[in-house]
Design a protein around this motif. Structure first.
Motif, PDB file in Angstrom:
ATOM      1  N   PRO A 102       0.803  -1.231   0.000  1.00  0.00           N
ATOM      2  CA  PRO A 102       0.000   0.000   0.000  1.00  0.00           C
ATOM      3  C   PRO A 102       0.833   1.278   0.000  1.00  0.00           C
ATOM      4  CG  PRO A 102      -0.892  -1.591   1.557  1.00  0.00           C
ATOM      5  CD  PRO A 102       0.411  -2.145   1.086  1.00  0.00           C
ATOM      6  N   MET A 103       2.039   1.226   0.533  1.00  0.00           N
ATOM      7  CA  MET A 103       2.880   2.412   0.569  1.00  0.00           C
ATOM      8  C   MET A 103       3.278   2.874  -0.831  1.00  0.00           C
ATOM      9  SD  MET A 103       6.332   2.987   2.841  1.00  0.00           S
ATOM     10  CE  MET A 103       5.454   2.505   4.325  1.00  0.00           C
ATOM     11  N   MET A 104       3.186   1.978  -1.800  1.00  0.00           N
ATOM     12  CA  MET A 104       3.582   2.334  -3.157  1.00  0.00           C
ATOM     13  C   MET A 104       2.493   3.082  -3.906  1.00  0.00           C
ATOM     14  SD  MET A 104       5.605  -1.135  -4.332  1.00  0.00           S
ATOM     15  CE  MET A 104       6.109  -0.405  -5.893  1.00  0.00           C
ATOM     16  N   LEU A 163       4.642   4.102  -6.892  1.00  0.00           N
ATOM     17  CA  LEU A 163       6.013   4.583  -6.770  1.00  0.00           C
ATOM     18  C   LEU A 163       6.961   3.481  -7.236  1.00  0.00           C
ATOM     19  CD1 LEU A 163       5.803   6.231  -3.226  1.00  0.00           C
ATOM     20  CD2 LEU A 163       5.827   7.434  -5.417  1.00  0.00           C
ATOM     21  N   TRP A 164       8.083   3.901  -7.771  1.00  0.00           N
ATOM     22  CA  TRP A 164       9.100   2.932  -8.123  1.00  0.00           C
ATOM     23  C   TRP A 164       9.741   2.404  -6.839  1.00  0.00           C
ATOM     24  CZ3 TRP A 164       9.234   1.223 -12.970  1.00  0.00           C
ATOM     25  CH2 TRP A 164       8.727   2.038 -13.972  1.00  0.00           C
ATOM     26  N   ASP A 166      12.716   2.156  -5.743  1.00  0.00           N
ATOM     27  CA  ASP A 166      13.761   2.981  -5.121  1.00  0.00           C
ATOM     28  C   ASP A 166      13.226   4.309  -4.591  1.00  0.00           C
ATOM     29  OD1 ASP A 166      13.183   4.058  -7.554  1.00  0.00           O
ATOM     30  OD2 ASP A 166      15.268   4.415  -8.146  1.00  0.00           O
ATOM     31  N   GLU A 167      11.925   4.567  -4.779  1.00  0.00           N
ATOM     32  CA  GLU A 167      11.315   5.790  -4.250  1.00  0.00           C
ATOM     33  C   GLU A 167      10.713   5.568  -2.859  1.00  0.00           C
ATOM     34  OE1 GLU A 167       9.911   8.386  -8.083  1.00  0.00           O
ATOM     35  OE2 GLU A 167       8.647   6.673  -7.538  1.00  0.00           O
ATOM     36  N   VAL A 168      10.666   4.322  -2.425  1.00  0.00           N
ATOM     37  CA  VAL A 168      10.155   4.004  -1.087  1.00  0.00           C
ATOM     38  C   VAL A 168      11.347   3.823  -0.163  1.00  0.00           C
ATOM     39  CG1 VAL A 168       8.806   2.398   0.306  1.00  0.00           C
ATOM     40  CG2 VAL A 168       8.124   2.872  -2.058  1.00  0.00           C
ATOM     41  N   ARG A 169      11.433   4.631   0.856  1.00  0.00           N
ATOM     42  CA  ARG A 169      12.562   4.578   1.777  1.00  0.00           C
ATOM     43  C   ARG A 169      12.484   3.365   2.698  1.00  0.00           C
ATOM     44  NH1 ARG A 169      12.964  10.851   3.963  1.00  0.00           N
ATOM     45  NH2 ARG A 169      13.678  11.801   1.999  1.00  0.00           N
ATOM     46  N   GLU A 170      13.647   2.944   3.135  1.00  0.00           N
ATOM     47  CA  GLU A 170      13.720   1.835   4.071  1.00  0.00           C
ATOM     48  C   GLU A 170      13.613   2.361   5.502  1.00  0.00           C
ATOM     49  OE1 GLU A 170      16.764  -1.803   5.367  1.00  0.00           O
ATOM     50  OE2 GLU A 170      17.299  -0.388   3.775  1.00  0.00           O
ATOM     51  N   ALA A 171      12.839   1.669   6.310  1.00  0.00           N
ATOM     52  CA  ALA A 171      12.679   2.067   7.720  1.00  0.00           C
ATOM     53  C   ALA A 171      13.857   1.532   8.519  1.00  0.00           C
ATOM     54  CB  ALA A 171      11.365   1.537   8.283  1.00  0.00           C
TER      55      ALA A 171
END
Length: 390
Positions: A102-104, A163-164, A166-171
């Motif tokens: 869902p974050m994407m 989002l691609w 690499d556009e989702v940051r790692e927690a």
């Protein structure tokens, strides 16, 4: 609604012409900036740093700077990129919907059939329904190649841009690596709290409180002008928020459960508190009938000297009756009694001044009045006896 883009879904060899519409909109109230002194509108100008002139939007190009070098890219050059010229939404695979993070999800678009025969549109929709899968697509929109998910909502194909990866940051939070022990009781209680708050999601039951209150503030300003009372408008003090009290986790879970369950526990607690209040109220209302008991305590608090003085007066009066009946002795006894009565009044007055707002003070005042009424007949009798020899 106005279509923002036209293209076609490439479903294998099947081509599905569609129009793209924004499925969402911003409901926020639009505000602009003004000068606080005169209310003048603040506008931003596109001013060139080299010549200092204000540049029209049509004369502005985009550029990229790296290592001190600037590359200017014109609108025509950007449009010449093959991906930008493509008006095709290409289906690349079909995946289970639960595999999508869902974050994407970024933005949603409605797809409308753009042909006289929407058979291909309905065929694709039925294929998604029968297989219970989501189509992953690639397309270009507004100078950007995008990844998307094609799914169904109320018989309409919906395109959701993704989002691609690499556009989702790692927690990456060190605090999450700390070993924390959760007791079985805490887990059971938190699960019970979840169950007490379980419900079906109904988006229409939620409102944007800030926008509602902002609209209320604007309407009040329009009616009342600058002399607006914020407290009166909203009915609460401005800035009145929580104090951030830190409480125990188990205690917080218990309070949350009690608040949600309410019902019998809350009703029982309310009844108990009412009974306690009624008991307290009865004690306060029963102060008047209980005065005799408070008089005894009041006489003790007023001092032992008062009781001793009364006993001394009584004993002296008895000695005077059985002993000498001379006028001088009687008048001396009368003066002694009067003096001790005055001492009693002063002691009672001091006690009354010390506890003026308490029930003890009232009882002491009553005792003083009783002392006065007791002493006056004794004085009259002494005076009568003193006159007989004359």
């Amino acid at each position: 609604m106005r279509a923002i883009w036209k293209g076609a879904i490439a479903f294998g060899l099947v081509n599905v012409p569609v129009k793209v519409y924004s499925a969402t909109e911003d409901h926020d109230i639009s505000l602009h900036q003004v000068h606080n002194a005169d209310g003048g509108r603040i506008r931003y100008q596109r001013r060139c740093e080299v010549c200092g002139q204000v540049i029209d939007y049509s004369d502005i190009e985009k550029a990229f700077e790296e290592d001190g070098r600037t590359v200017v890219l014109s609108k025509d050059e950007l449009k010449a990129i093959p991906a930008e010229n493509s008006h095709e939404i290409e289906v690349v695979q079909f995946v289970p919907s639960e595999q999508l993070e869902p974050m994407m999800f970024e933005k949603s678009y409605y797809l409308e059939p753009d042909s006289k025969s929407p058979k291909a549109y309905v065929l694709l929709r039925r294929a998604l329904e029968d297989t219970d899968r989501v189509a992953i697509v690639q397309y270009a929109l507004r100078e950007k190649t995008r990844l998307g998910a094609l799914r169904i909502k109320d018989d309409v194909l919906v395109l959701q841009s993704l989002l691609w990866p690499d556009e989702v940051r790692e927690a990456n939070f060190p605090a999450l690596d700390t070993a924390i022990k959760i007791s079985a009781q805490e887990r059971d209680m938190s699960a019970a709290l979840v169950e007490s708050m379980a419900a079906d999601f109904e988006p229409e039951s939620f409102t944007d409180d800030y926008q509602v209150q902002l609209r209320k503030l604007i309407d009040a300003k329009l009616e009342q002008g600058e002399s607006l009372d914020t407290d009166e408008t909203f009915g609460v003090e401005a800035g009145d928020g929580g104090k951030g009290e830190v409480i125990d986790l188990m205690e917080a879970l218990k309070r949350s459960l009690d608040r949600k369950r309410g019902g019998a526990a809350a009703a029982t607690g309310g009844a108990d508190s009412e009974e306690e209040e009624s008991d307290d109220g009865g004690a306060e209302q029963g102060d008047k009938p209980a005065k005799p008991a408070r008089r005894s305590s009041g006489s003790r608090s007023s001092g032992t000297g008062t009781a001793a003085a009364s006993k001394t007066s009584a004993s002296k009066a008895a000695d005077t009756k059985t002993g000498t009946r001379s006028t001088a002795a009687k008048s001396t006894a009368s003066k002694s009694t009067a003096a001790k009565g005055t001492s009693t009044r002063s002691t009672a007055a001091k006690s009354t001044g010390t506890a003026a707002k308490t029930a003890a003070g009232k009882s002491t005042g009553t005792k003083a009045a009783a002392s006065k009424s007791t002493e006056k007949p004794a004085a009259k009798a002494t005076t009568t006896r003193a006159r007989k020899p004359a």
